[in-house]
Scaffold this active site. Structure first.
Site, short mmCIF file in Angstrom:
data_model
loop_
_atom_site.label_atom_id
_atom_site.label_comp_id
_atom_site.label_asym_id
_atom_site.label_seq_id
_atom_site.Cartn_x
_atom_site.Cartn_y
_atom_site.Cartn_z
N GLU A 22 -7.66 33.81 -14.26
CA GLU A 22 -8.07 34.96 -13.47
C GLU A 22 -8.69 34.49 -12.15
OE1 GLU A 22 -8.13 38.03 -13.06
OE2 GLU A 22 -10.03 38.63 -12.17
N ASP A 44 -17.10 37.36 -19.47
CA ASP A 44 -17.92 38.57 -19.37
C ASP A 44 -17.08 39.81 -19.65
OD1 ASP A 44 -16.35 38.70 -17.18
OD2 ASP A 44 -17.96 38.78 -15.70
N ASP A 69 -15.83 42.05 -17.68
CA ASP A 69 -14.68 42.12 -16.79
C ASP A 69 -13.56 41.19 -17.25
OD1 ASP A 69 -15.03 44.03 -14.91
OD2 ASP A 69 -14.91 42.61 -13.21
N ASP A 74 -12.90 34.99 -17.31
CA ASP A 74 -14.35 34.91 -17.38
C ASP A 74 -14.83 35.43 -18.74
OD1 ASP A 74 -14.34 34.02 -14.82
OD2 ASP A 74 -14.90 35.95 -13.93
#
Ligand code: 0RA
Length: 652
Positions: free
Chosen positions: A436, A516, A518, A514
């Site tokens: 990403e 997280d 997102d 990531d």
């Protein structure tokens, strides 16, 4: 259908010596399959078709309007028509009654004489003499010129002379026969088989009445009996076929024409379905494989609708070309031609080969639809809208796929610029990381083992496959890159999309996002993409999700990574307890916060990393989660296109 007068204009007076005697019937009994196809139930019914065809020829010649068929209790058959009756005069060359010649000489029947018969009904055209040869018993009765003549046969051999047995005011031929039990495997006639063909024949020969009576079955104290008659002909045929569909035109478009002795009749209707149904016939025989008449029809439809659409600006907003099939979505048509000397091709001889027919049909159909469109502007507009809809949907999905794949081929497998490939060419040891973002991509590129690890940075959000239709997906650079980098392509087999993974370049495909919210959202997106478009890879276990750590826990030179809070606390405990102020904790908000070494150590190095292999259930779940996140279901194709087409922006 053409005028009777016109039809008979060039008809010479039939006389017995027009009939050409050809060969004996012994051959027919030796090899029945050669003449009637088979000796099973199909062949058995073929006998009826042969007799009926002769009567239909009489109808086509304008001399017969009623054909009655009876299935007797013993499965023998009687076919009666009110045609001219088989000639009974003396055949000069053979010194026999023409009736006997027609009944006992293969290919007699007058059909080989072009002047006598313009149109022959039988595809096999073997004639009634074949039926005679294959019947244990047959009786021909002719009502002609006020007299009744009969002759009986067994296995095709006369068992009586042609006799005049009475006088009559009727005209016509009555053939009664009992199929030879030593030849046919099955002797049982099926009412439905005869019924279906008679219904078809009634549509194909408007004005003709066909009656089928079954003496084996009683209904309300009488023999089962059905009558088939159509005044509307092919128009009614189209309505009948489409009875479960919603028509677009008030009435089917009807075409009749005649050129070079080829008669053309077509009826066509548009309905709201997506399928194309074209039925074709040559001399009343169904041509399952189409042929030159169907080509001519298609050509006319394409040519005229394309011209109309262009001339009237319907296609001006389209950014792509309309294809022939777009004009035929939701089209039901019957193409029927009468050809004097049909040539049949193909495996099952179900394809018309006469090349002149293409142009003849194309001209006849073209003229009528051109006129129709000019006269019916509102309906023309509806058809055009339907065509655009069909084109948009087809073009969108297919072309998008093709583009990705064509690019693959053209560039000779040229890889996307964004891909940092590995040096190994062995898929078994190669991995690709879908990363990403460009910055994390950069870090991964520095940290990787370039021998077997490739990096493809992705902007994950772009993979929002939920709202986009299939075609939209392929327009995106990211998606194209994915196909090219992976070396896979979508192929269509029997209308089914299948993923060709033969050239898959990496056995491990690792999604690295990531750690997280997102990031997990983006993995869900990418996973959903794989689930919907490259399901095979999920099924084969090629898809993995990388697990980058959430924390780095440091104390002095000591450093450890934690993938969750529990682990973090455990490490802190290990390093001296959570109150130890010298313990430093870094929370990775994104992959980009790690340096290349850290990323390698924690996430990419096969010795230490944890990869989560995606199963089909995971992907299914991702798909489900994703649908929930994005709201409603994937809208049906039509609703979607209609909604988008409203905004006159056909570029969807
Ligand atoms: C040969 C010539 C003519 C008619 C027929 C055969 C004929 C055959 C069958 C078989 C069943 N029904 C039939 N009806 C007619 C032409 C006769 C003429 O020109 O008068």
């Amino acid at each position: 259908m053409a005028e009777d007068k016109d039809k008979n204009k060039n008809k010479g007076n039939y006389s017995a010596n027009n009939i050409q005697a050809l060969e004996g019937l012994e051959a027919v009994r030796m090899r029945p399959g050669m003449y009637i196809g088979s000796t099973d139930a199909k062949g058995l019914h073929h006998l009826v078709w042969e007799v009926i065809d002769n009567s239909i020829d009489e109808h086509l010649a304008g001399h017969c309007d009623t054909i009655t068929t009876i299935i007797h209790k013993d499965n023998s058959i009687t076919v009666r028509d009110n045609g001219r009756g088989i000639p009974t005069g003396m055949h000069e060359k053979l010194q026999k009654s023409a009736l006997e010649v027609v009944m006992t000489v293969l290919h007699a029947g007058g059909k080989f004489d072009k002047d006598t018969y313009k149109v022959s009904g039988g595809l096999h055209g073997v004639g009634v003499s074949c039926v005679n040869a294959l019947s244990g018993y047959l009786k021909a009765e002719v009502h002609r010129e006020g007299k009744i003549y009969t002759q009986t046969y067994s296995e095709g051999i006369p068992t009586s002379k042609v006799e005049q047995v009475g006088t009559t005011e009727d005209r016509g031929t009555i053939i009664s026969f009992k199929p030879d039990a030593t030849i046919f495997e099955s002797l049982e006639y099926r009412f439905e088989t005869l019924e279906n063909r008679f219904k078809e024949l009634s549509f194909l020969n408007k004005g003709l009445t066909l009656t089928l009576e079954d003496e084996r079955v009683q209904e309300e104290g009488k023999n089962k009996k059905k009558t088939f008659h159509s005044e509307g002909g092919l128009k009614e045929f189209v309505k009948y076929i489409d009875s479960a569909r919603t028509p677009i035109l008030d009435e089917p478009i009807h075409v009749t024409g005649k050129e070079e002795n080829v008669e053309v009749e077509v009826a066509m209707q548009y309905n709201t379905s997506y399928s194309e149904n074209i039925y074709s016939f040559v001399n009343n025989i169904s041509t399952k494989e189409g042929g030159t008449h169907v080509s001519g029809f298609r050509r006319a439809v394409n040519r005229v609708f394309a011209k109309y659409g262009e001339d009237n600006g319907f296609f001006s907003k389209l950014k792509f070309k309309i294809a022939g099939e777009d004009f035929r979505e939701g089209l039901t048509a019957i193409v029927s031609v009468k050809v004097p000397e049909p040539q049949f091709k193909g495996q099952t001889k179900g394809e018309l080969g006469n090349s002149e027919v293409t142009g003849i049909v194309s001209r006849a159909v073209g003229d009528v639809i051109t006129y129709f469109l000019e006269e019916n502007k509102a309906l023309a507009k509806r058809i055009m809208e339907k065509v655009i809809l069909a084109a948009t949907a087809r073009h969108a999905a297919r072309k998008a796929r093709e583009m990705v794949q064509r690019k693959n081929v053209m560039t000779g497998g040229g890889l996307p610029g964004k891909l940092s490939d590995c040096s190994s060419k062995d898929p078994a040891e190669s991995e690709i990381f879908l990363v990403e973002g460009d910055s994390a991509g950069g870090t991964a590129k520095q940290g990787r083992d370039r021998h077997f690890q490739a990096i493809l940075p992705l902007r994950g959000k772009i993979l929002n496959v939920e709202k986009a239709m299939e075609h939209k997906i392929y327009e995106k650079e990211e998606i194209k890159n994915m196909f090219t980098a992976l070396g896979v392509s979508i192929e269509e087999k029997d209308g089914q999309r299948i993923l060709n993974t033969e050239k898959l370049r990496y056995d491990k495909i690792v999604i690295m996002c990531d750690a997280d919210v997102d990031g997990s959202h983006i993995s869900t997106l990418i996973l959903t993409f794989f689930f919907r478009y490259m399901k095979e890879l999920v099924e084969n276990g090629n898809i993995y999700i990388a697990a980058p750590p959430l924390y780095q826990v440091k104390k002095g030179k000591q450093s450890k990574y934690a993938w969750n809070d529990e682990e973090r606390l455990a490490i802190m405990e290990e390093f001296g307890g959570k109150d130890d102020t010298s313990i430093k904790i870094q929370r990775y908000k994104g992959l980009g916060e790690m340096n290349a070494d850290q990323l390698w150590e924690t996430t990419m190095n096969p010795e230490f990393r944890t990869l989560h292999q995606i199963s089909i259930t995971d992907a299914l779940e991702a798909d489900h989660v994703f649908s929930m996140l994005m709201g409603d279901e994937v809208p049906p194709r039509r609703a979607f296109i209609e909604e988008n087409a409203k905004y006159a922006n056909i570029d969807i």
